[in-house]
Design an enzyme around this catalytic site. Structure first.
Site, mmCIF file in Angstrom:
data_model
loop_
_atom_site.group_PDB
_atom_site.id
_atom_site.type_symbol
_atom_site.label_atom_id
_atom_site.label_comp_id
_atom_site.label_asym_id
_atom_site.label_seq_id
_atom_site.Cartn_x
_atom_site.Cartn_y
_atom_site.Cartn_z
ATOM 1 N N HIS A 39 -1.540 -4.648 28.936
ATOM 2 C CA HIS A 39 -0.374 -4.306 28.621
ATOM 3 C C HIS A 39 -0.166 -3.938 27.059
ATOM 4 O O HIS A 39 0.328 -3.117 26.594
ATOM 5 C CB HIS A 39 0.886 -5.276 28.933
ATOM 6 C CG HIS A 39 0.850 -6.704 27.909
ATOM 7 N ND1 HIS A 39 0.066 -7.601 27.719
ATOM 8 C CD2 HIS A 39 1.972 -6.628 26.993
ATOM 9 C CE1 HIS A 39 0.576 -8.534 26.782
ATOM 10 N NE2 HIS A 39 1.544 -7.965 26.218
ATOM 11 N N GLY A 54 2.426 -7.086 20.932
ATOM 12 C CA GLY A 54 2.384 -6.798 19.345
ATOM 13 C C GLY A 54 1.455 -5.689 19.069
ATOM 14 O O GLY A 54 0.435 -5.773 19.870
ATOM 15 N N SER A 57 2.513 -12.368 24.165
ATOM 16 C CA SER A 57 1.393 -12.820 24.560
ATOM 17 C C SER A 57 0.094 -12.383 24.105
ATOM 18 O O SER A 57 -0.961 -13.009 24.107
ATOM 19 C CB SER A 57 1.716 -12.797 26.017
ATOM 20 O OG SER A 57 1.810 -11.492 26.525
ATOM 21 N N GLU A 58 0.034 -11.059 23.721
ATOM 22 C CA GLU A 58 -1.196 -10.636 23.179
ATOM 23 C C GLU A 58 -0.634 -9.692 22.157
ATOM 24 O O GLU A 58 0.385 -9.080 22.253
ATOM 25 C CB GLU A 58 -2.311 -9.959 23.897
ATOM 26 C CG GLU A 58 -3.016 -10.711 24.809
ATOM 27 C CD GLU A 58 -2.579 -11.226 26.110
ATOM 28 O OE1 GLU A 58 -3.027 -12.129 26.806
ATOM 29 O OE2 GLU A 58 -1.409 -10.730 26.292
ATOM 30 N N THR A 59 -1.293 -9.265 20.916
ATOM 31 C CA THR A 59 -1.167 -8.506 19.852
ATOM 32 C C THR A 59 -2.332 -7.538 19.854
ATOM 33 O O THR A 59 -3.534 -8.234 19.648
ATOM 34 C CB THR A 59 -0.724 -8.983 18.582
ATOM 35 O OG1 THR A 59 0.386 -9.732 18.544
ATOM 36 C CG2 THR A 59 -0.675 -7.986 17.538
#
Length: 299
Positions: A75, A23, A46-48
């Protein structure tokens, strides 16, 4: 009603719907912790990454999983800068990024690749029973003890810590049947974000290793392709002399067993650097939840 641009950007791939979706909220200024957590949960990546103004770097960022904030995310960093470059909001060259783990150097190449410099590695062996590790991963203990004779279990961090677990063959890595509760307990015990299991037995001849990363403690059962973990594992390989001559650039493949194949490039020299490409998969506007009395009003 406040709305913000929100994207899903697939990192460590040059094809949409592959690699690791991150995100990205390009304008994170003015959002409080609850709002960022709610947005990250809604996006479901999984991560923003929430990009923000900084007095100490070109920009700042905060990273949220669907359940909690983390100090570092490779990422989402790659994804954010690839998006900014794609939209001509930044030029190729050197940039700085303020994270909760410190200020990082970022390089954007003319062809859209992004390299991030991670923190200096900290690595230590951990004393854990192989039978316990095997039960947590759902693998025969021989698959771990075999390669463990040369490469130990270790906690490695270049900004975010991981428990590094060598596995002998790709067949065993692909057949893992992880017990998420047990992995979360291991992560708490050795103070890591998750566990990274890897093998030198790869799908592609040019690849250095194949990895899988599980972080249920942070609300991420399996992360398809992980930048921070790749840097930590690259440093681990140097620390324990996995190669007679450490390659100048290593290629880590990951995500194939969750149908999100991706590639991470890792350099371990005076600094640990992780690089890759990214493509935008979704771009839209998201309604920002209001907060009252510290309770999120769902929208």
């Amino acid at each position: 009603m406040d709305t913000r641009q929100a994207l899903l950007v697939d990192a460590f791939t040059d094809e949409p719907l592959a690699g690791n979706p991150a995100g990205v909220v390009p304008d994170g200024d003015g959002l409080d912790d609850e709002q960022m957590q709610a947005i990250a949960s809604e996006l479901g990546a999984s991560e923003t990454a929430f990009l923000r103004s900084s007095e100490d770097a070109d920009r700042a960022v905060r990273y949220f999983t669907p359940e909690t904030e983390v100090d570092m995310c490779g990422h989402a960093t790659i994804a954010s800068h690839a998006y900014l470059y794609e939209r001509d909001e930044i030029d190729a060259g050197d940039h700085t990024l303020e994270t909760e783990a410190g200020v990082l150097d970022i390089e954007v190449t003319e062809d859209g690749g992004v390299w991030m410099t991670q923190n200096q590695p900290e690595i230590r062996r951990v004393d854990l029973d192989y039978d316990r590790i095997a039960d947590a991963l759902g693998v025969d203990v021989a698959a771990l003890e075999d390669v463990g004779a040369d490469l130990p279990l270790a906690r490695s961090t270049t900004g975010l810590p991981f428990l590094v677990i060598p596995v002998n063959f790709l067949e065993h890595l692909s057949d893992l049947d992880p017990d998420m509760a047990a992995i979360a307990e291991l992560s708490r015990e050795v103070d890591t974000a998750g566990v990274y299991a890897f093998t030198f037995d790869t799908l592609e001849q040019e690849s250095t290793l194949h990895g899988r990363m599980f972080a249920p403690k942070a609300g991420v059962p399996e992360d398809p392709v992980t930048g921070t973990a790749s840097g930590a594992v690259g440093a681990y390989l140097r620390e324990f002399q996995a190669f007679d001559d450490l390659p100048d650039e290593m290629i880590f493949e990951q995500g194939h067993f969750v149908d999100r194949p991706g590639t991470v490039y890792v350099r371990v020299g005076a600094e640990v650097e992780v690089g890759g490409w990214a493509v935008t998969a979704m771009d839209g506007d998201l309604v920002v939840p209001e907060t009252e009395d510290d309770d999120i009003i769902e929208v």
